[in-house]
Design a protein around this motif. Sequence first.
Motif, PDB file in Angstrom:
ATOM      1  N   ASN A  83     104.636  83.041  58.587  1.00 11.44           N
ATOM      2  CA  ASN A  83     103.920  83.262  59.755  1.00 11.44           C
ATOM      3  C   ASN A  83     104.702  82.781  60.772  1.00 11.44           C
ATOM      4  O   ASN A  83     104.180  82.977  62.170  1.00 11.44           O
ATOM      5  CB  ASN A  83     102.628  82.586  59.533  1.00 11.44           C
ATOM      6  N   LYS A  84     105.903  82.280  60.682  1.00 13.73           N
ATOM      7  CA  LYS A  84     106.770  82.025  61.708  1.00 13.73           C
ATOM      8  C   LYS A  84     108.038  82.338  61.585  1.00 13.73           C
ATOM      9  O   LYS A  84     108.664  82.168  60.510  1.00 13.73           O
ATOM     10  CB  LYS A  84     106.974  80.419  62.000  1.00 13.73           C
ATOM     11  N   THR A  85     108.632  82.964  62.490  1.00 15.47           N
ATOM     12  CA  THR A  85     110.155  83.216  62.430  1.00 15.47           C
ATOM     13  C   THR A  85     110.949  81.924  62.433  1.00 15.47           C
ATOM     14  O   THR A  85     110.507  80.987  62.902  1.00 15.47           O
ATOM     15  CB  THR A  85     110.595  84.246  63.638  1.00 15.47           C
ATOM     16  N   PRO A  86     112.383  81.903  62.265  1.00 15.05           N
ATOM     17  CA  PRO A  86     113.168  80.480  62.212  1.00 15.05           C
ATOM     18  C   PRO A  86     113.023  80.387  63.609  1.00 15.05           C
ATOM     19  O   PRO A  86     112.979  79.024  63.886  1.00 15.05           O
ATOM     20  CB  PRO A  86     114.357  81.162  61.878  1.00 15.05           C
ATOM     21  N   GLU A  87     113.162  81.030  64.535  1.00 16.62           N
ATOM     22  CA  GLU A  87     112.870  80.728  66.001  1.00 16.62           C
ATOM     23  C   GLU A  87     111.660  79.993  66.422  1.00 16.62           C
ATOM     24  O   GLU A  87     111.435  78.971  67.150  1.00 16.62           O
ATOM     25  CB  GLU A  87     113.026  81.630  66.798  1.00 16.62           C
ATOM     26  N   GLU A  88     110.644  80.641  66.003  1.00 13.17           N
ATOM     27  CA  GLU A  88     109.278  80.080  66.176  1.00 13.17           C
ATOM     28  C   GLU A  88     108.907  78.692  65.521  1.00 13.17           C
ATOM     29  O   GLU A  88     108.512  77.908  66.033  1.00 13.17           O
ATOM     30  CB  GLU A  88     108.126  80.989  65.342  1.00 13.17           C
ATOM     31  N   LEU A  89     109.438  78.628  64.318  1.00 13.79           N
ATOM     32  CA  LEU A  89     109.119  77.305  63.680  1.00 13.79           C
ATOM     33  C   LEU A  89     109.889  76.269  64.148  1.00 13.79           C
ATOM     34  O   LEU A  89     109.560  75.246  64.294  1.00 13.79           O
ATOM     35  CB  LEU A  89     109.864  77.139  61.910  1.00 13.79           C
ATOM     36  N   GLU A  90     111.320  76.557  64.601  1.00 16.98           N
ATOM     37  CA  GLU A  90     112.024  75.607  65.595  1.00 16.98           C
ATOM     38  C   GLU A  90     111.241  74.990  66.535  1.00 16.98           C
ATOM     39  O   GLU A  90     111.330  74.077  67.162  1.00 16.98           O
ATOM     40  CB  GLU A  90     113.315  76.232  65.647  1.00 16.98           C
ATOM     41  N   ALA A  91     110.855  75.954  67.473  1.00 23.39           N
ATOM     42  CA  ALA A  91     110.112  75.658  68.663  1.00 23.39           C
ATOM     43  C   ALA A  91     109.011  75.144  68.584  1.00 23.39           C
ATOM     44  O   ALA A  91     108.499  74.126  69.152  1.00 23.39           O
ATOM     45  CB  ALA A  91     109.593  77.195  69.599  1.00 23.39           C
ATOM     46  N   ALA A  92     108.040  75.089  67.485  1.00 21.31           N
ATOM     47  CA  ALA A  92     107.062  74.409  66.873  1.00 21.31           C
ATOM     48  C   ALA A  92     107.332  72.865  66.639  1.00 21.31           C
ATOM     49  O   ALA A  92     106.600  71.958  67.125  1.00 21.31           O
ATOM     50  CB  ALA A  92     106.262  74.923  65.719  1.00 21.31           C
ATOM     51  N   LEU A 144     103.141  71.629  59.699  1.00 19.88           N
ATOM     52  CA  LEU A 144     104.419  72.469  59.597  1.00 19.88           C
ATOM     53  C   LEU A 144     105.050  72.107  58.390  1.00 19.88           C
ATOM     54  O   LEU A 144     105.509  73.283  57.767  1.00 19.88           O
ATOM     55  CB  LEU A 144     105.119  72.319  60.890  1.00 19.88           C
ATOM     56  N   VAL A 145     105.194  70.960  57.832  1.00 25.37           N
ATOM     57  CA  VAL A 145     105.708  70.643  56.631  1.00 25.37           C
ATOM     58  C   VAL A 145     105.025  71.444  55.492  1.00 25.37           C
ATOM     59  O   VAL A 145     105.603  71.905  54.489  1.00 25.37           O
ATOM     60  CB  VAL A 145     105.717  69.071  56.443  1.00 25.37           C
ATOM     61  N   GLU A 146     103.408  71.180  55.435  1.00 28.28           N
ATOM     62  CA  GLU A 146     102.755  72.100  54.550  1.00 28.28           C
ATOM     63  C   GLU A 146     103.218  73.607  54.598  1.00 28.28           C
ATOM     64  O   GLU A 146     103.219  74.099  53.634  1.00 28.28           O
ATOM     65  CB  GLU A 146     101.306  71.745  54.888  1.00 28.28           C
ATOM     66  N   GLU A 147     103.238  74.259  55.743  1.00 23.23           N
ATOM     67  CA  GLU A 147     103.705  75.551  55.642  1.00 23.23           C
ATOM     68  C   GLU A 147     105.048  75.685  55.157  1.00 23.23           C
ATOM     69  O   GLU A 147     105.109  76.837  54.663  1.00 23.23           O
ATOM     70  CB  GLU A 147     103.658  75.984  57.447  1.00 23.23           C
ATOM     71  N   ILE A 148     106.084  74.800  55.449  1.00 27.44           N
ATOM     72  CA  ILE A 148     107.295  74.979  55.012  1.00 27.44           C
ATOM     73  C   ILE A 148     107.306  74.905  53.369  1.00 27.44           C
ATOM     74  O   ILE A 148     107.967  75.855  52.694  1.00 27.44           O
ATOM     75  CB  ILE A 148     108.267  73.940  55.541  1.00 27.44           C
ATOM     76  N   ILE A 149     106.543  74.138  52.838  1.00 22.26           N
ATOM     77  CA  ILE A 149     106.300  74.076  51.401  1.00 22.26           C
ATOM     78  C   ILE A 149     105.655  75.154  50.812  1.00 22.26           C
ATOM     79  O   ILE A 149     106.082  75.733  49.718  1.00 22.26           O
ATOM     80  CB  ILE A 149     105.683  72.668  51.123  1.00 22.26           C
TER      81      ILE A 149
END
Length: 948
Positions: A572-581, A615-620
């Motif tokens: 649900n997040k582009t690399p840029e969006e995850l980084e920004a979050a 965010l970690v949950e989303e990454i996993i």
Amino acid sequence: MKSLRLKFSLTLFLPLLFLVACKQSSEPIKSDKEFRVNFEKFTLENGLDVIFHLDHSDPVTAVALTFHVGSAREKEGKTGFAHLFEHLLFLESENLGKGGLDKLNARVGGSGANGSTSRDRTNYFQTVPNDALEKMIWAEADKLGFFINTVTEAVVAKEKQVVKNEKRQNYDNRPYGHASYVIGKNMYPADHPYNWQVIGSLEDLQNATLEDVKEFYNRWYVPNNCTLVIAGDFDPKQAREWVEKYFSEIKRGEDITPLAVRSSNLQTTKKLYHEDNFARLPELRMAWPTVEIYHPDAYPLQILSSLLTDGKKAPFQQVIVEEKQLSSNVNTFNSESELAGEFYLTIRAFPNTNLNEVYRGVEESFAKFEEEGFTDEDLNRIKARIETGFYNSLSSVIGKGFQLAQYNIFAGDPSYINKDIKKTLAVTQSDVMRVYEKYLKDKPYVATSFVPKGQVELILEGSEKAEVVEEKIVQGRADEAFVLPETTAYEPTPSSFDRTVEPPYGEAPEVKIPELWNGELNNGMEVFGIQNNELPLVQFNIRLKGGMLLDNKEKVGVANLLARMMTKGTQNKTPEELEAAIDELGANISVRANQQEIVISGNSLARNYNATLALVEEIILEPRWDETEFNLAKQSVMSQIAASRAQPNSIASNAFNELLYGKDHILSNNLLGTQVSVEGITIEDLKNYYEANISPSVAKMLVVGSIQKNDVIGSLSGLEQNWAAKTVNIPTMAELPIVEQSKVYFYDVPNAKQSVLRFGYMALAENDPDFYPSTVMNYILGGGGFASRLTQELREGKGYTYGIRSSFTGTDIPGPFSIGSGVRTNVTYESAQLVKDILAAYPSTFTEQDLETTKSALTKGQARAFETLGAKLNMLSKISAYGWSPDYVKERTAIINDMTVEKIQELASKYANPDKMIYLVVGDAATQMDRLEQLGYGKPVLLNSPVE
């Protein structure tokens, strides 16, 4: 003597981020609007500034002595003196005797006395159990006022060799090591004190006389040019009495005139190139003159550096890394010193890349920045990151001490720390664009092109050959020899009391073992935690068994690439969006692989923990599998592998691992893989690894900081419900090679300025009953820092090396006993023979005094075991991995106390036998390999074909 006294309660107002979420904690927590650092400052009549900071969290105290002198106070032709004194002051003083400070630090269980030198200051620091505070104040005073008479021609001659070894190790024998030298020489005129490097030149060091050294010391190492900081758990009234007792009668020196601010005044762009013997990748560096420390423009320049290169939105990332694919990384930073500053840009390009292409990318990146600008949201994310970093810098008492001394010396006031943060938070968009226009856009710069030997066609157009002094190694040089006398004759410095009497210990500190909690989720993930409310921070790890151990032997590097990919976006997040979050929270989330694990790490303000964990949950649970990011990650890894091929330390690590494990063992490989294995990895390989091995059944979560157990468990509800367990098969370890007879191996790096030594064999697992007793045995041998025999013999006695250490490392599988060092090339054999002799003699020469020192150092050192959040995480890691009791520190204390000389001798004979080891040397084979046959272990085996 009387002293001036000022007392402050320093409050840091942090309006953006420093709000603590855990107000429901049973322990008192800092205010949600401010963070308070209390300190007291007073000045003795001799000019010594003294700062106290109280922190009763742990029974430890840090002592830091900082002199307002660095390489900027040197003279052209007499460089390196400030750094030389950083070394000399540890050697001997009148009342401590030879090696006194290091030996004292070891006896009292200190962290290891150390120091550092910059352009503008030299500091000496250590952290000790609080019962040793008076001893440390006595010792630091002896260093300041009762030192110089012990310095002789022989002492200076020996320490010259140690410093020259440090220069070889950190500059001459590594890729791009001369780049900062070339920039300094061309950025500043010859009479500017930043024209030369802090380390100095080998020629100047060799030419230094005893008279030169004493003159420098007497001018700058005086109370009125010094700040003493004591931080930690102590009684300030008692400490003040000790400070006045030991320091007050030391005489004030001549008045010190501050140096005037002086920029480089660079008028035209300069371009230089150098063919680097150790480089495998072409590198472009550019440096622009900027401003001195605490100048109003320093704050927007710091933020500008992040805007240009940090993250997916940064123009250099978009142009250089993603669009043109010229490099895997671009780095910028603004460096501020007392007199001037520089803004640096560094791009290490992919193999065979023409640096003119890189320069065109630089121009396009700047143009993109000018055209597109940035938002307030971008600005605030960077400020958030800076603030979190500030908090992390205060996580130890020595960290607080460093900050207070820094502000006292360079701002004239420790409380400037409050203004400093405020000025960062006050930076606006217009401030950033103004400093870009003023210092970078169309302004002259110094550019260096460092390219591999024989690839001069890759340099920047218009570059001239840089003047780089390359040392020639000569066997048996006369000016490298010295003889240290057993004793030094000198006239003692008078004192009003007997300083030869070492002060007694104070009341023994009680080791505070943190209170641990644990639990288990329904999906099988175990959770371990420690609540600590000193700082409004939370740090955590999620550790998954496997790592490289689960890689396919034909595709080594999958675990490493998977770890890199996990932070490159989610479904649900582009690399840029995850980084920004992540940045918006002022948090840090990273994923790394090692031999046996993949580790997900997080660090955030307590109030932002839940959002960070989400965010970690989303990454996993929701990896993105972005093909573009995958290809960029592969390219980056392959570039790293190429770069490491000529780095002696990397070569040594890789070759030693292969010899330890045997070529066919999965753990003999570099975690990165090889050019061939990485080239063959597909994104499907990463998906397969993820599906098979990323499971809560092999995961443990460790969390420490300002958060309660219930809040942690509650934050994991999503992972508990949505992360299903699966069976992961962790392979059992095959039998590892046993070294029955020592053998010498050599890896050729032609013209190496040092030889890298790696000696050892595969020894013990950390949960083996003999592992900790063996580390106790190793303390005097090579694990005790400057107090160890290896250091005392090879560094202090012979001047062969800058540093040497021996250690046992292991996990739940056996790890090596190893000895590592970098030695002067022309004493390669002599160093190896001396190590062999020390090992052979160790069992029979270990004494009752050695045992007493070992017991004192290790038992008293337990007081420092849990000071920082990182130390507490390490405690949880041991307990969770091996099933140890939370009281394992007390159990180790019992092991130490039960140790005898006979047990040490038995352990040394069994686990440090010089005749059952691998002896690996990485260096210049043409001059050194054949000499190693004298070790008596046969003809050395050459591991690689000679490389020109």
